[in-house]
Structures are given as structure tokens and as C-alpha cells.
Design a protein around this motif. Structure first.
Motif, mmCIF file in Angstrom:
data_model
loop_
_atom_site.group_PDB
_atom_site.id
_atom_site.type_symbol
_atom_site.label_atom_id
_atom_site.label_comp_id
_atom_site.label_asym_id
_atom_site.label_seq_id
_atom_site.Cartn_x
_atom_site.Cartn_y
_atom_site.Cartn_z
ATOM 1 N N SER A 48 -26.852 -8.249 5.277
ATOM 2 C CA SER A 48 -27.846 -8.152 4.200
ATOM 3 C C SER A 48 -27.546 -9.207 3.155
ATOM 4 N N TYR A 64 -37.597 -7.188 2.605
ATOM 5 C CA TYR A 64 -37.669 -8.266 3.602
ATOM 6 C C TYR A 64 -36.678 -7.973 4.727
ATOM 7 N N LYS A 65 -37.199 -8.087 5.954
ATOM 8 C CA LYS A 65 -36.346 -7.836 7.128
ATOM 9 C C LYS A 65 -36.441 -9.048 8.059
ATOM 10 N N PHE A 66 -35.301 -9.498 8.519
ATOM 11 C CA PHE A 66 -35.263 -10.657 9.414
ATOM 12 C C PHE A 66 -34.254 -10.382 10.517
ATOM 13 N N ALA A 95 -33.791 -15.656 7.156
ATOM 14 C CA ALA A 95 -34.097 -14.968 5.890
ATOM 15 C C ALA A 95 -34.116 -15.961 4.738
ATOM 16 N N MET A 114 -37.603 -17.015 3.014
ATOM 17 C CA MET A 114 -37.841 -16.470 1.677
ATOM 18 C C MET A 114 -37.951 -17.594 0.654
ATOM 19 N N PHE A 117 -32.723 -8.777 1.214
ATOM 20 C CA PHE A 117 -33.162 -8.717 2.617
ATOM 21 C C PHE A 117 -32.116 -7.989 3.450
ATOM 22 N N VAL A 147 -30.761 -7.723 7.650
ATOM 23 C CA VAL A 147 -30.880 -8.249 9.010
ATOM 24 C C VAL A 147 -31.062 -7.041 9.933
#
Ligand SMILES: O=C(O)[C@@H](CO)OP(=O)(O)O
Ligand SMILES: [Mn+2]
Ligand SMILES: [Mn+2]
Length: 562
Positions: free
Chosen positions: A205, A238-240, A246, A250, A264, A266
């Protein structure tokens, strides 16, 4: 160190042979205000600052420069820029202590970091739990260093950590904006090498340091909550599937810089967060610098906590890279012992009858209290000291309000001086630094002009009480807003724009003393050309009528017969 007849250390300071007691001394620290040649990227020279200019021109014997970076303030090398922690530590403690950056280097090189109680404590979780590392990802060297993180990752995995999750805070403040992509890439390469060796190691994260996790002095708990949600709960807007994606996406999609990236996480192919913090896990906050780790440390450590809804409070083994607050003993567990900054000038002066008022706005409040007093929160003696915090604006970047609370801080100082209730009135004026960090040149100029106006308010009050002023700074920032080549030319980016520098600098800072309460004949010594911030504490003790302890760095002043 002074000792008493009993052989115990004594707090009593000797009287100064020439300088009287009883003068009110104003100590004004201009944050991020270095000295550099004038030019379009020097916001201080570009600003209209008649008061600071006249202090320089009026009394050449009582204006000089001080070293404020590198080994002069206890940092590993002279390539290290100064910062508020080491700067105010040196100003307040009067001696140079090896600082966190250096102590961690030493502990990593010797391997002692793995032998201490702190490491053994987190190691207990390695068999069944995950090791989480949370901190600032850059080579800025102000709060943390990437090379230290990489060494520690390797060291921990060689000592049993099988599952590692890194929670990254992107920088762009101590380093150029945009460099976070490279730092994430370097970390990813290292993690993939660990994976080849059978360690399940990933970034889990993150977010930008000014928007996620790294708030300070309880300015805005929502910053820490965003970090908690991402790092601990594994939840973020936000999720990647990778941190590199990310940061790249972003930056483009949200049009934010590294400092302010949103939080974010992961996630795996099923959209599940790859690394929430769970019961039985170990957590290390790997920043060595204290101020911006204390809030998250409280959230990770305290059973009783009401600053935000934690939702889930995992049972973890948590250790700081250092212990961040010596008074609160926070956190309880740490990997490297912090510098033992003892016998600070504030503590001495309280023991010698000096009453102190200290003030700044929230974002710098701890600088003239906590850092000044050797990373110790609270008062030495609440009857002798009063610390006042003016709430900072929250939720904005300071180029939007470049005057910040400079005038309000100065007015508090003025009132404290005129009340005659205090012997030392100490403030920090934040603008050169806080606006300088935004990289907005026009706004920084406005901020520097507000600082100059604020200085005048304090100086006028000092004149009314026939007191003494000391105006200095903790490190450079606003005087150098562009990245330069070795030859000193402004560097351009690939689009041909100059590379704006948001960080601190290697420049020296000014110090000036004066006021009608200053004994005639007081001037700066000619024989201390390499003096630095640590020489200020002795000087202040002299101005209060005392000699400094013998192990303090020498005073900057001498008294000559006129
Ligand atoms: O904002 C901060 O945390 C640092 C820069 O990283 O600045 P200062 O040392 O001036 O507080
Ligand atoms: Mn500073
Ligand atoms: Mn700064």
C-alpha cells in the motif's frame, strides 16, 4: 559537564563575567531561510525584506553565517541537507549529536541492529506472521533512506522473515517531484530478488507523504487515518495490481505530485488487498526521524486511542526504527537507540530561573518545543514555561495561503515580550520552509515577505522593553528553488522547463543579534569561521547572563571594551 561538590552533575550555571542577567531575549527561528547569491530562484533575495536586509547591513559585527547541514548538525556526510529536526536539536542542545540517519547507518553496518531487543521482538512473529515496513521511500535522508530500507529488508529476510509487505510513502519534498517512480522501481527490483530466494515480498500500500500517514504535531488526523485504512485495513479508493502502476497512473490521472498522491492498495487478481496488517504480524516504521512518525506510532501502539475509528486494531509486535519520543517512550520497542540528547539549554535555563515562552503554528510547533528540547514532549517545569500553538490551516498546500500564521505568531511573541512575564520568547516562522516545499516561487516570495513583517513586530516589541533579539534559521530552503548542475546552472527537464527544487539545501543560514538591551561591545568572534547551529545555545545562555556548560560548543560572541 559542570559538577557540584558532591560529584553529581549540577544544573547551576556560572554567572557571565561581563553580561548582565534580566534582559528579555527574543529568539526568532526562520524556518528554511538560507543564504545564497541573489537571483530569480532565490525567493529571499527576490522578496522585499527591508527588516532582514537592514539587520544584515546595519551591524556587520553582529551578523554572520552558520553551518546548518551535514556533519555540523550530526548528519552522516556533508552532502546531507539540513532539516528541522537536526537543526532545532542543535540549536537547543548546544552540542552536536550523531543523529538518527547516522545511528541507523552504524547499526546496519555493524549488524547490531539485528542483535538488539527491538529486532528480537519483531522476529518472534517471523515464523507465522508477516513483517510490515512502513515509511518514506526516497534517498532524501531527512526522514529515512532507501538504502537503509534495502539493507534491512535483506537482513530481516536472512534472519527468518518469510513474508514481507512494504507500505510506501512517496516523497517529492526532500527530493525532486517525479522521482518516486524510480524509487519504487528500485524497491521492486530488490523485492523480486527476495522472491527468487523464496521470500514472499511485495509492496502492499502507499500514498503521498503529505496526504497519507506522515502528518505531524496532530495537525490533521485524517492524514493518518487514510494511511491506517490503506496499510492496516487494506482499504483505499485506488486499487492497482502493482505499486509502480499505482504511482504512474495516479500522477497522471489525479494530476497530483509525489507529495500528495492519494492512498492506494495493491490487490491480487481477485481484487483482494495483498497485505493488510493482521493479528500476529510484526510492524516496523522505518523512518528514523521522529515528528512525522509519532501519530501513526500512537495509532499502532496505544490500546486507548480516540483520534479516529481504527475499525480493527490488530495485535502486532510493533517497533520503530528509533524511539521517537523520549518522554512518552513511544514506541516502546525500537531497533536503534535514539541520540541521547540530554542537558539541553532549555532544561538548564529553567533550572536557572529563566522563564520561557515558545510559540509557532501547528506545523512547526514541535520544532521550538519538542525538537528544541531534544525530542522530548512537555514542559521541564510548567511554572516556568508556556508553550502556545496557533492552529495551522489544514487541507491546503501553503502556496494557497503563503502568509501562513507568521503575523499571528509574531503578535503572540510581542504580547509575551510586553507582558514581561518571560525571559526568553522563542518562535519559529514557517513560511520560507513550508511554502518553499511547494515549489511555488511567487508564493514563496510572498511568504518570505510575511516573515520579514513578522520579524519587525518582534523587534519593535524588544525595543520597547530594551531587550535583545537573536534572529537565525534552521536550514536553507527558500533561497534556492532550482536544481543546479555541478557548474551551478539551472537544470532543465525533458520538456525544457527548469527543475524546481522543493527540498532543503546545503546553504548556511544567517544569525544576527542586537537590541538596545545588548551590552555595548558585544560582537561575533572572528575566530569561529566554521561555527554552526550548535554554537547558538551557549550564545543564548550568555545573553541571559550565564556562562555555558564547558562541554557546549563555544559561544559565538565576545565582549570587547569600547
Ligand atoms: O516537512 C518535513 O517533514 C521536512 C522535510 O522533509 O521539513 P522540516 O525539516 O523543515 O520540518
Ligand atoms: Mn525547518
Ligand atoms: Mn522543511
Amino acid at each position: 559537564m559542570e559538577s557540584s561538590d558532591t560529584g553529581l552533575m549540577s544544573w547551576k550555571l556560572k554567572e557571565h563575567p561581563k553580561l548582565p542577567k534580566g534582559k528579555i531575549v527574543a529568539v526568532v527561528v526562520l524556518d528554511g531561510w538560507g543564504e545564497a547569491p541573489p537571483g530569480p530562484y532565490n525567493c529571499i533575495s527576490a522578496a522585499h525584506t527591508p527588516n532582514m536586509d537592514s539587520l544584515k547591513q546595519r551591524a556587520p559585527n553582529r551578523w554572520r553565517l552558520l553551518k546548518a547541514h551535514g556533519t555540523a548538525v550530526g548528519l552522516p556526510t556533508d552532502d546531507d541537507v539540513g532539516n528541522s529536526e537536526v537543526g532545532h536539536n542543535a540549536l537547543g542542545a548546544g552540542r552536536i549529536f550523531a543523529q538518527g540517519a547516522k545511528l541507523v547507518d552504524i547499526a546496519l553496518v555493524s549488524g547490531k541492529i539485528y542483535e538488539g531487543k527491538g529486532f528480537k521482538y519483531i522476529q518472534q512473529c517471523f515464523d507465522t506472521g508477516t513483517l510490515h515496513l512502513i515509511g518514506l521511500l526516497s534517498d532524501g535522508g531527512v526522514h529515512s533512506r532507501l538504502d537503509q530500507l534495502l539493507i534491512f529488508l535483506k537482513g530481516a529476510s536472512e534472519r527468518g522473515a518469510k513474508r514481507i509487505r512494504v507500505h510506501i510513502l512517496t516523497d517529492g519534498r526532500d527530493v525532486l517531484d517525479g522521482t518516486s517512480i524510480g524509487f519504487v522501481q528500485t524497491l521492486e527490483n530488490e523485492l523480486s530478488e527476495l522472491r527468487e530466494k523464496g521470500v514472499d515480498a511485495k509492496i502492499a500500500s502507499g500514498g503521498g507523504r503529505m496526504y497519507v500517514t506522515m502528518d505531524r504535531y496532530e495537525n490533521d488526523w485524517s492524514v493518518v487515518k487514510r494511511g491506517w485504512d490503506a496499510h492496516v485495513l487494506g482499504e483505499a479508493p485506488y486499487k492497482f495490481t502493482s505499486a509502480l502502476e499505482a504511482v504512474k497512473k495516479m500522477r497522471e490521472d489525479t494530476n497530483t505530485d509525489d507529495q500528495h498522491l492519494p492512498p492506494f492498495v495493491v490487490v491480487d487478481e481477485e481484487g483482494k488487498s495483498v497485505g493488510p496488517i493482521m493479528d500476529g504480524d510484526a510492524v516496523v516504521t522505518f523512518n528514523f526521524r521522529a515528528d512525522r512518525m509519532i501519530m501513526i506510532a500512537k495509532a499502532l501502539e496505544y490500546d486507548d486511542f480516540d483520534k479516529f475509528e481504527r475499525i480493527r486494531f490488530p495485535k502486532i509486535h510493533y517497533a520503530g526504527m528509533l524511539q521517537y519520543d523520549g518522554e512518552l517512550k513511544l514506541p516502546k520497542h525500537y531497533l536503534v537507540s535514539p541520540p541521547e540528547i540530554d542537558r539541553t539549554s532549555g532544561e538548564y535555563l529553567v533550572h536557572n530561573g529563566i522563564r520561557t515562552f515558545a510559540c509557532s503554528e501547528t506545523v512547526k510547533f514541535g520544532h521550538v518545543t519538542f525538537f528544541w528540547n531534544g525530542n522530548r514532549s512537555g514542559y521541564f517545569n510548567s511554572e516556568m514555561e508556556e508553550y502556545e500553538e496557533i492552529p495551522s490551516d489544514i487541507g491546503i498546500t501553503f502556496n494557497v495561503q503563503p502568509k501562513m500564521k507568521a503575523i499571528e505568531i509574531a503578535k503572540k511573541a510581542r504580547d509575551a515580550i510586553l507582558s514581561r512575564k518571560f525571559d526568553q520568547v522563542r518562535i519559529n516562522l514557517p513560511n520560507g520552509d513550508m511554502v518553499g516545499h511547494t515549489g511555488d516561487i511567487e508564493a514563496t516570495i510572498v511568504g518570505c515577505e510575511a516573515v520579514d513583517d513578522a520579524v519587525k513586530i518582534v523587534l519593535d516589541a524588544i525595543e520597547e522593553v530594551a531587550g535583545i533579539y537573536v534572529v537565525t534559521a534552521d536550514h536553507g530552503n527558500a533561497e534556492e528553488m532550482v536544481k543546479r548542475s555541478k557548474k551551478g546552472e539551472p537544470l532543465l527537464d525533458k520538456n525544457g522547463n527548469v527543475q524546481i527544487q522543493t527540498s532543503h539545501t546545503l546553504q548556511p543560514v544567517p544569525i544576527t543579534i542586537g537590541g538596545s538591551g545588548l551590552a555595548p561591545g558585544v560582537k561575533f568572534h572572528g575566530n569561529l569561521p566554521t561555527a554552526g547551529l550548535a554554537n547558538v545555545a551557549s550564545t543564548l545562555m550568555n545573553l541571559h547572563g550565564f556562562e555555558a556548560p564547558s562541554d557546549y560548543e563555544p559561544t559565538l560572541i565576545e565582549v570587547v571594551e569600547e
